[in-house]
Design an enzyme around this catalytic site. Structure first.
Site, short mmCIF file in Angstrom:
data_model
loop_
_atom_site.label_atom_id
_atom_site.label_comp_id
_atom_site.label_asym_id
_atom_site.label_seq_id
_atom_site.Cartn_x
_atom_site.Cartn_y
_atom_site.Cartn_z
N SER A 1 8.36 18.64 28.39
CA SER A 1 8.74 19.99 28.83
C SER A 1 7.79 20.63 29.83
O SER A 1 8.11 21.69 30.37
CB SER A 1 8.91 20.90 27.62
N LYS B 1 9.41 21.46 32.99
CA LYS B 1 10.08 22.75 33.21
C LYS B 1 9.32 23.64 34.19
O LYS B 1 9.91 24.47 34.86
CB LYS B 1 10.26 23.48 31.88
N GLN C 1 18.37 21.40 21.99
CA GLN C 1 18.88 20.29 22.80
C GLN C 1 20.36 20.49 23.11
O GLN C 1 21.09 21.17 22.37
CB GLN C 1 18.73 18.96 22.05
N TYR D 1 13.14 28.96 22.32
CA TYR D 1 12.88 27.87 23.24
C TYR D 1 14.10 26.94 23.31
O TYR D 1 14.66 26.59 22.27
CB TYR D 1 11.65 27.11 22.76
N ASN E 1 16.24 23.67 25.84
CA ASN E 1 16.40 22.83 27.01
C ASN E 1 17.64 23.17 27.85
O ASN E 1 17.59 23.08 29.07
CB ASN E 1 16.46 21.35 26.60
N GLU F 1 3.39 30.26 29.86
CA GLU F 1 3.04 31.23 28.80
C GLU F 1 1.57 31.58 28.97
O GLU F 1 0.75 30.71 29.21
CB GLU F 1 3.29 30.59 27.43
N LYS G 1 1.21 25.28 28.77
CA LYS G 1 2.52 24.72 28.45
C LYS G 1 2.32 23.38 27.75
O LYS G 1 1.49 22.57 28.16
CB LYS G 1 3.34 24.52 29.74
N SER H 1 6.63 17.31 25.22
CA SER H 1 6.74 16.12 24.34
C SER H 1 8.02 15.37 24.63
O SER H 1 9.04 15.96 24.97
CB SER H 1 6.77 16.54 22.87
N ASN I 1 3.37 11.30 20.54
CA ASN I 1 3.64 12.70 20.24
C ASN I 1 2.81 13.10 19.01
O ASN I 1 2.97 12.51 17.94
CB ASN I 1 5.14 12.86 19.96
#
Length: 375
Positions: free
Chosen positions: A77, A80, A133, A163, A165, A285, A328, A331, A356
């Protein structure tokens, strides 16, 4: 009694030797690698004017290929943040406005809840709650638009942060349409190349595959990300610690870039919403310094990622600030990544691993290194 206030600043790069930076990095990284059985990890560090890359372990366990400066990791992510940059770049070119509605670009969604969303809601996780997702049954753009057409927000838009996607993925889709190009093509041509990111890809070319690390599941099986609808836009980037460190330099205004691209990077850091101690920019963030490790860990925790958190809109959005910790996580099934930067200190860190592992431990690595190299 006299209270003495000590104002610390990051030591000048000339004061921090590569040896000292390596010592601080290894002390933070090696216990976490051992605890989580992480095969390979790379750290990119920006310290004032210097960039250091430190590599640990294996990019591929099967053929005992070590992590090197050329090793590419999936960053999940963190991708993003590139999608957000492409959106602000399109805005700087006059191709879209983040205050526009989705249906201005996807007329198929006119008179729907999704179509009424403003684009900045897609980049700030404030749509009114989408799933993390895209549903498995959505296999192409037609099915995606059908899914968005029937979506009903459980919350009022702009009231909570959850949050997701699908939202940033939709922003990437819309941005590419506004620029009249395929997403991965326009990302390479308008963002990666002008930033001088020589080992950053959505689709890794065949001649570079050898540099692409394998990720590892908790069962130690090698794995790489599966492409899916909006995967390129939401979590598709593969890159090196060196390139990510350069991206952080760009975000701190440390590179000689064209004014349009620099403005685009800066505009991703406008503060749209307050979420507790955190300010939500366009994907980025941020937290005002000084900030405790526990606050950063909470902000990057599963509880904050998966649950609707009430937000306070900042109207107009606040300007980017220098004395903040911007971060940020990212994963995929086999990779775990984290980036953070502090503009006022010209400090940046990218921690890339081919497993991860908990966000809290990624944050702790970065904060430990920052604290160790501050004076």
């Amino acid at each position: 009694s006299v209270v003495v206030l000590c104002i610390t600043s990051l030591a000048r790069a000339s004061d921090i030797s590569r040896t000292e930076a390596l010592r601080a990095t290894s002390a933070a990284v090696q216990p976490v690698m051992a605890k989580n059985q992480i095969p390979g990890l790379a750290v990119g560090l920006v310290l004032q004017g210097q960039t250091y890359v430190f590599n640990y372990g294996m990019a591929s366990v099967e053929d005992q290929r070590p992590v090197t400066d050329a090793t590419m990791f999936e960053i999940g992510s963190i991708s993003k943040t590139f999608t957000a940059t492409l959106a602000t770049y399109a805005e700087a070119l006059g191709k879209l406005q983040l205050s526009d509605t989705v249906s201005s670009y996807l007329p198929e969604l006119a008179n729907t809840d999704f179509g009424r969303l403003q684009l900045y809601h897609l980049g700030t996780h404030t749509t009114g709650v989408l799933p993390l997702q895209i549903p498995d049954e959505v296999k192409n753009e037609t099915q995606l638009l059908n899914y968005f057409r029937t979506w009903k927000p459980p919350y009022k838009t702009g009231e909570v942060r959850t949050y997701a996607n699908p939202s940033i993925g939709a922003l990437g889709l819309i941005t590419a349409k506004s620029l009249r190009q395929d997403f991965s093509t326009v990302m390479r041509h308008d963002i990666f190349q002008p930033l001088g990111l020589k080992s950053t890809y959505i689709n890794v070319p065949s001649e570079k595959i050898r540099n692409y690390a394998f990720g590892y599941t908790k069962d130690k099986a090698p794995v790489r990300v599966n492409p899916g609808v909006l995967s390129n836009e939401a979590y598709g980037v593969k890159t090196t610690a060196q390139d990510l460190a350069r991206f952080l330099q760009a975000n701190m205004g440390m590179l000689q870039l064209g004014s349009t691209l620099q403005a685009s990077l800066d505009n991703t850091r406008k503060g749209y919403f307050k979420v507790g101690d955190m300010t939500q920019g366009l994907i980025w963030e941020e937290y005002v310094l000084p900030v405790d490790l526990e606050v950063l860990q909470k902000g990057n925790s599963a509880a904050v990622i998966y649950n609707p958190i009430p937000v306070l809109a900042q109207v107009p959005p606040s300007a980017p600030r220098p004395n903040v910790w911007v971060n940020k996580t990212g994963s995929t099934n086999g990779f775990g990544a984290y980036v953070a930067f502090v503009p006022s200190k010209s400090f940046g860190i990218a921690v890339l691993a081919n497993k991860n592992y908990p966000n809290e431990e990624r944050v702790e690595i970065a904060k430990r290194i920052f604290d160790a190299l501050s004076r």
